[in-house]
Design a protein around this motif. Structure first.
Motif, mmCIF file in Angstrom:
data_model
loop_
_atom_site.group_PDB
_atom_site.id
_atom_site.type_symbol
_atom_site.label_atom_id
_atom_site.label_comp_id
_atom_site.label_asym_id
_atom_site.label_seq_id
_atom_site.Cartn_x
_atom_site.Cartn_y
_atom_site.Cartn_z
ATOM 1 N N VAL A 331 0.822 -1.211 0.000
ATOM 2 C CA VAL A 331 0.000 0.000 0.000
ATOM 3 C C VAL A 331 0.854 1.259 0.000
ATOM 4 O O VAL A 331 0.649 2.171 -0.786
ATOM 5 C CB VAL A 331 -0.978 -0.002 1.194
ATOM 6 C CG1 VAL A 331 -1.574 1.385 1.418
ATOM 7 C CG2 VAL A 331 -2.091 -1.011 0.967
ATOM 8 N N VAL A 335 0.488 4.204 -3.013
ATOM 9 C CA VAL A 335 -0.203 5.483 -2.828
ATOM 10 C C VAL A 335 0.659 6.589 -3.440
ATOM 11 O O VAL A 335 1.799 6.800 -3.029
ATOM 12 C CB VAL A 335 -0.471 5.760 -1.335
ATOM 13 C CG1 VAL A 335 -1.053 7.171 -1.155
ATOM 14 C CG2 VAL A 335 -1.426 4.729 -0.758
ATOM 15 N N ALA A 343 -5.788 9.571 1.036
ATOM 16 C CA ALA A 343 -5.632 8.137 1.297
ATOM 17 C C ALA A 343 -5.079 7.843 2.686
ATOM 18 O O ALA A 343 -5.569 6.951 3.386
ATOM 19 C CB ALA A 343 -4.745 7.508 0.226
ATOM 20 N N THR A 369 -5.708 4.624 -4.629
ATOM 21 C CA THR A 369 -4.275 4.830 -4.329
ATOM 22 C C THR A 369 -3.600 5.750 -5.337
ATOM 23 O O THR A 369 -2.475 6.208 -5.109
ATOM 24 C CB THR A 369 -3.502 3.496 -4.382
ATOM 25 O OG1 THR A 369 -3.648 2.950 -5.708
ATOM 26 C CG2 THR A 369 -4.018 2.507 -3.361
ATOM 27 N N VAL A 386 -7.834 0.932 -1.915
ATOM 28 C CA VAL A 386 -7.645 0.328 -0.586
ATOM 29 C C VAL A 386 -9.003 0.370 0.096
ATOM 30 O O VAL A 386 -9.672 1.407 0.060
ATOM 31 C CB VAL A 386 -6.632 1.133 0.257
ATOM 32 C CG1 VAL A 386 -6.600 0.626 1.693
ATOM 33 C CG2 VAL A 386 -5.253 1.049 -0.360
#
Ligand code: ANZ
Length: 930
Positions: A331, A335, A343, A369, A386
């Motif tokens: 993640v 991002v 986010a 993201t 996400v």
């Protein structure tokens, strides 16, 4: 021993007490640990000795297993019926934090209370087996099992656990090539590389394989309390104690690779006689799913690959976006700078929610993201999101979203305006996802026109051929976190050198729990043991593990220890294990379905793989006793005044507060006002509005039995009043063992009356012995043998309530028949003895026996007394029943006809003429046609 001649309030306590002493003194319940007799092992789930003692709900299972154990003994089995204590646990530690009392002291005090209560109930446990999981002599072997887990790996090719040495041997010869293990992924290496590595590098690698390994997992950290909390100490995201915020932080933890046993745990269920509901819960918990893993490349990030798990690879052309769990390791890199502002707060918020909260969540939430994946077949860009509906611990923690055919994906796509694409014909995608696995594929290139099952197989084949993914079976089951940051538990037999864990040698076991100055948490997210530096730091520079084992460590194998509690060279001797294992009958609460009962199966399978125990499944048969619910008594107080109103006189339109009052202040829904006033100072001055008849009524309410509801009934009080035998039979009489039922003290007098009538068959009112050696009548023998048969059948089926009913019927019948015959009464006492052991021992002694009835033999059921000898024939004349006649069943048809025709009523209906026809159906009817 002078016989006790009266069964009355004055004598019962004396009678029961003297037999309890007798049993203790003669070690009546000690099972010979080896024997030529067949064995039968009856086991109760051992209790946690809480401070509250037993209430009437607890003994339900204990009494049932006690009856069964006694019954099996009478049938000639060598019966082991032990009782121990699951003695590590949170309440004793919390109490220690509050009061400074060592948990061992509190625990032992509570155990003594439990033992006293159990003894009072006449439970025949083998006293030589009384183990406690907190005893170093016991937990030494818990530590020993842990060391075996630490020292083992799962060889999938052989489908069993093996000592880690076999793996090391393989590495030395061939490196990692050809190892088929249940393990964490790592880079391949050659034998030369392995041999060239230093010790720490090898140890680090072996942690990928060990069945007990270190992981970094989430714990509930409460900064305000300065401690890590157990799940049961967290309610709605705050600490139960004090209501402080709780954070989820990652910590180094021990974990057990139970997932290696997923298949064995599933398959084993088919070999054991356990309730279907428990098996179903275990199957769901293990949650086998067949599907595929698919790899997606990420645009502009050549090194990032998102791997998803799906049960529907057939729908791959319908994937329109990907979703990652908030905690997914990729993640952070996915991002983008532009997306970060929105986010990051979401990701932080979502990661802090528990899995349970997230699974139960109805509201759709998530963030983009900023990155795109590439569809493996079409090359189309797929936005990567996400969202908290994807869980980190399941599958790969990432999914391909197919909103046309998955409801959660559909809801998500609809909420965020993402495309929905139909690939299986059959639904109406404007209304919702079409998730049924029926229909043919469209919009799917090489899958078009295939039915779903074929398309799944074809998609997997294509993924594997192109190196984009592979078929996979996934399990919902997770590896089990196996540590707590607490004091009152088993210390780990582990030391660290250069940050790497090593098992201590077996001869250093047990690693005993050191004394601590304070049970207060250290304020760091670690156990109070971390503060005991002279224990933690060892002379050789290594340091001890300071976590302790979780509550389920000892309970995962304790059932083997009862065979050989004193053994200090093995968890139990091989001969005894061979003779006694497995448990033949295990009883306990259904709430342990996927906790204790799954872990215990896992440890047993493991110990079996390594040859330490002779069975793979520890319990052949399992029964869950029902809950005994409390009957609370509610009183009503006006909201705005200190005025109580009788429950049948409440006024409409007035607001009342419902208050639990102590059930002991209520008799048949009528409140003892004086007692109630005295119960709470604030009620002393209250006003009471009574019913028309001058009584103040309460309203009963069935709910959980609990101290806070003042509906707890203590077995001691009832035993004092009626005796343990009455109490035992009454608990069984309440209803089927496995059903939940409300406790109702009222009915106990009926059962008590029955035992007094039973006594009357032996002694008259004046206490004179009535039993004679005369020959009993056929009716008496029939009654006896019916009972012997019914009670034996009922015991096998655990239908104890119907057995009690049969005893009641028999006593009534025998009383009517004036039975005082030894040949009937003696076998009957034996038959009753599992249920009412004290009374049975007393009468057995009075019948002239000098040894305990516990070791008598269950009387043989003689079928000849059960066959009916006579039959009352209905006699019909011209199709109407006009008379009845009792005749021996073996009387020939001709003789029956003669007797019937001679009957006065029949003659009258024939009116003097001869019958046209007489039909005798033996044992059924006689038809006369005139
Ligand atoms: C694409 C797809 C298409 C899916 C479709 C379902 C239907 P079970 O049966 O419970 O194993 N999934 C996978 N990993 C997940 C995770 N970590 N958190 C939440 N959901 C996850 O469910 C497997 C399905 O649940 C997988 O198959 C995946 O969605 C989702 F028409 O993939 B499916």
């Amino acid at each position: 021993m002078e016989p006790i001649r009266q069964y009355s309030a004055e004598t019962i306590a004396q009678l029961e007490d003297r037999w309890q002493q007798y049993w203790d003194h003669h070690q009546t319940y000690v099972a010979p640990k080896t024997s030529d007799k067949p064995k039968y092992y009856v086991l109760d789930m051992f209790p946690y000795p809480s401070g509250a003692g037993l209430h009437v709900g607890h003994p339900l299972g204990y009494i049932a297993s006690d009856i069964l154990a006694r019954f099996k003994r009478l049938q000639g089995y060598n019966v082991l019926h032990p009782m121990g204590f699951d003695a590590f646990g949170l309440p004793a530690e919390q109490y220690a934090i509050q009061t400074g009392t060592h948990p061992a002291i509190t625990t032992e005090r509570n155990i003594q209370t439990f033992l006293g209560q159990m003894r009072r109930l006449g439970l025949g446990h083998d006293p030589t087996t009384q183990l406690r999981t907190s005893d170093p002599g016991f937990y030494r072997w818990t530590q020993w099992v842990f060391l075996r887990l630490f020292g083992a790996w799962y060889n999938q090719a052989a489908d069993r656990a093996e000592p880690i040495e076999t793996l090391v041997g393989h590495f030395e010869r061939q490196g990692s090539a050809g190892v088929d293990a249940h393990a964490d992924p790592h880079d391949p290496f050659t034998a030369q590389e392995w041999l060239a590595w230093d010790e720490p590098s090898r140890q680090r690698l072996l942690l990928h394989y060990r069945l007990a390994y270190l992981s970094y997992d989430f714990v509930n950290w409460c900064p305000a309390l300065g401690t890590v909390l157990a799940n049961e100490e967290v309610k709605d995201g705050v600490s139960e104690r004090g209501g402080h915020p709780v954070e989820r932080i990652r910590m180094r933890q021990w974990a057990l690779r139970i997932t290696a046993y997923a298949e064995k745990l599933l398959r084993g269920l088919d070999t054991i006689d356990w309730p279907d509901s428990i098996k179903e819960q275990q199957r769901n918990w293990i949650g086998r799913s067949v599907g595929a893993r698919i790899r997606f490349n990420v645009q502009g990030q050549p090194e990032a690959v998102v791997e998803v798990f799906t049960t529907r690879p057939d729908t791959v052309f319908g994937a329109t976006f990907l979703v990652l769990a908030p905690e997914h390791p990729l993640v952070e890199s996915l991002v983008t700078a532009e997306a970060a502002l929105t986010a990051q707060p979401y990701i932080a918020w979502a990661s802090n929610r528990t899995e349970r909260e997230r699974s139960a969540e109805k509201e759709v939430s998530g963030v983009f993201t900023g990155s795109y994946a590439v569809h493996p077949f079409t090359g189309a860009p797929l936005p990567i999101w996400v969202a908290d509906y994807v869980l980190v611990g399941y599958g790969t923690g990432a999914i391909m979203a197919v909103p046309g055919h998955d409801e959660r994906d559909w809801a998500f796509a609809t909420r965020f305006g993402l495309p929905i694409c139909e690939v299986v014909v059959g639904g109406d995608l404007a209304q919702g996802a079409y998730s049924t696995k029926e229909g043919t594929l469209i919009n799917s290139d090489f899958l078009d026109r295939l039915a779903v099952p074929e398309a799944i197989a074809r998609a997997i084949g294509e993924l594997e051929a192109r190196g984009l993914g592979e078929g996979r079976t996934t399990y919902r089951l997770r590896d089990a976190v196996f540590s707590r940051q607490r004091y009152w538990g088993e210390p780990f037999p582990i030391v660290y050198r250069e940050g790497l864990p090593y098992g201590v040698p077996d001869d250093e076991l047990p690693v005993t729990l050191p004394e601590v100055e304070s049970y207060q948490p250290t304020g760091q997210a670690e156990s109070p043991l971390a503060a005991v530096t002279d224990w933690v730091e060892r002379p050789d520079g290594s340091v001890r593990e300071t976590n302790t084992m979780p509550g389920w460590a000892g309970s995962s194998w304790y059932f083997f220890r009862y065979f050989d509690t004193g053994n200090d060279s093995a968890l139990a001797g091989p001969e005894r294990l061979k003779y006694w294992a497995p448990v033949d009958f295990y009883i306990g609460g259904a709430e342990h379905a996927v906790g204790h009962l799954l872990y215990a199966r896992f440890w047993t399978h493991f110990l079996y793989d390594l040859g330490h125990v002779p069975v793979a499944e520890f319990a052949r048969r399992l029964v869950n006793q029902g809950m005994i619910q409390g009957v609370s008594q509610m009183v009503y107080k006006e909201r705005n005044a200190n005025v109580f109103v009788s429950a049948d006189s409440l006024a409409a339109g007035t607001a009342y507060i419902e208050i639990h009052c102590d059930v002991h202040l209520v008799q048949g829904e009528v409140l003892n006002l004086e007692g109630f006033r005295a119960w709470r100072p604030e009620y002393a001055q209250a006003q009471f509005v009574v019913s028309a008849d001058g009584k103040f009524r309460t309203r009963p309410q069935v709910e959980k039995m609990s101290k806070s509801k003042y509906n707890v009934v203590n077995p001691d009080t009832l035993c004092d009043q009626y005796g343990a035998d009455t109490f035992r039979m009454y608990e069984m009489f309440l209803g089927p063992l496995e059903a939940s039922k409300p406790w109702d003290t009222q009915g106990i007098t009926g059962v008590h009356g029955f035992l007094r009538r039973f006594w009357r068959l032996f002694y008259d009112e004046a206490g004179q012995w009535r039993v004679q050696d005369a020959e009993p009548t056929p009716a008496m023998l029939k009654q006896l043998h019916q009972t012997l048969k019914k009670v034996a059948d009922d015991c096998e089926r655990l239908s104890f309530n119907t057995a009690v009913a049969q005893f009641m019927i028999t006593v009534n019948e025998l009383t009517k028949l004036g039975c005082q015959h030894r040949a009937v009464l003696e076998p009957l006492v034996v038959c009753l003895s599992p249920f009412a052991p004290h009374l049975a021992e007393e009468l057995w002694r009075a019948l002239g026996h000098t040894t305990s009835i516990v070791h008598a033999q269950y009387p043989t059921v003689e079928e000849r007394y059960l066959v009916e000898a006579e039959f009352e024939y209905p006699i019909s004349v011209n199709g109407k029943v006009r008379a009845k006649l009792l005749l021996p069943l073996d009387l020939p048809a001709q003789a029956v006809e003669a007797q019937v025709l001679a009957l006065e009523e029949v003659q009258r209906w024939m009116g003097g003429s001869a019958p046209k026809k007489v039909v005798v159906v033996p044992g059924r009817i006689v038809n006369v046609v005139v």
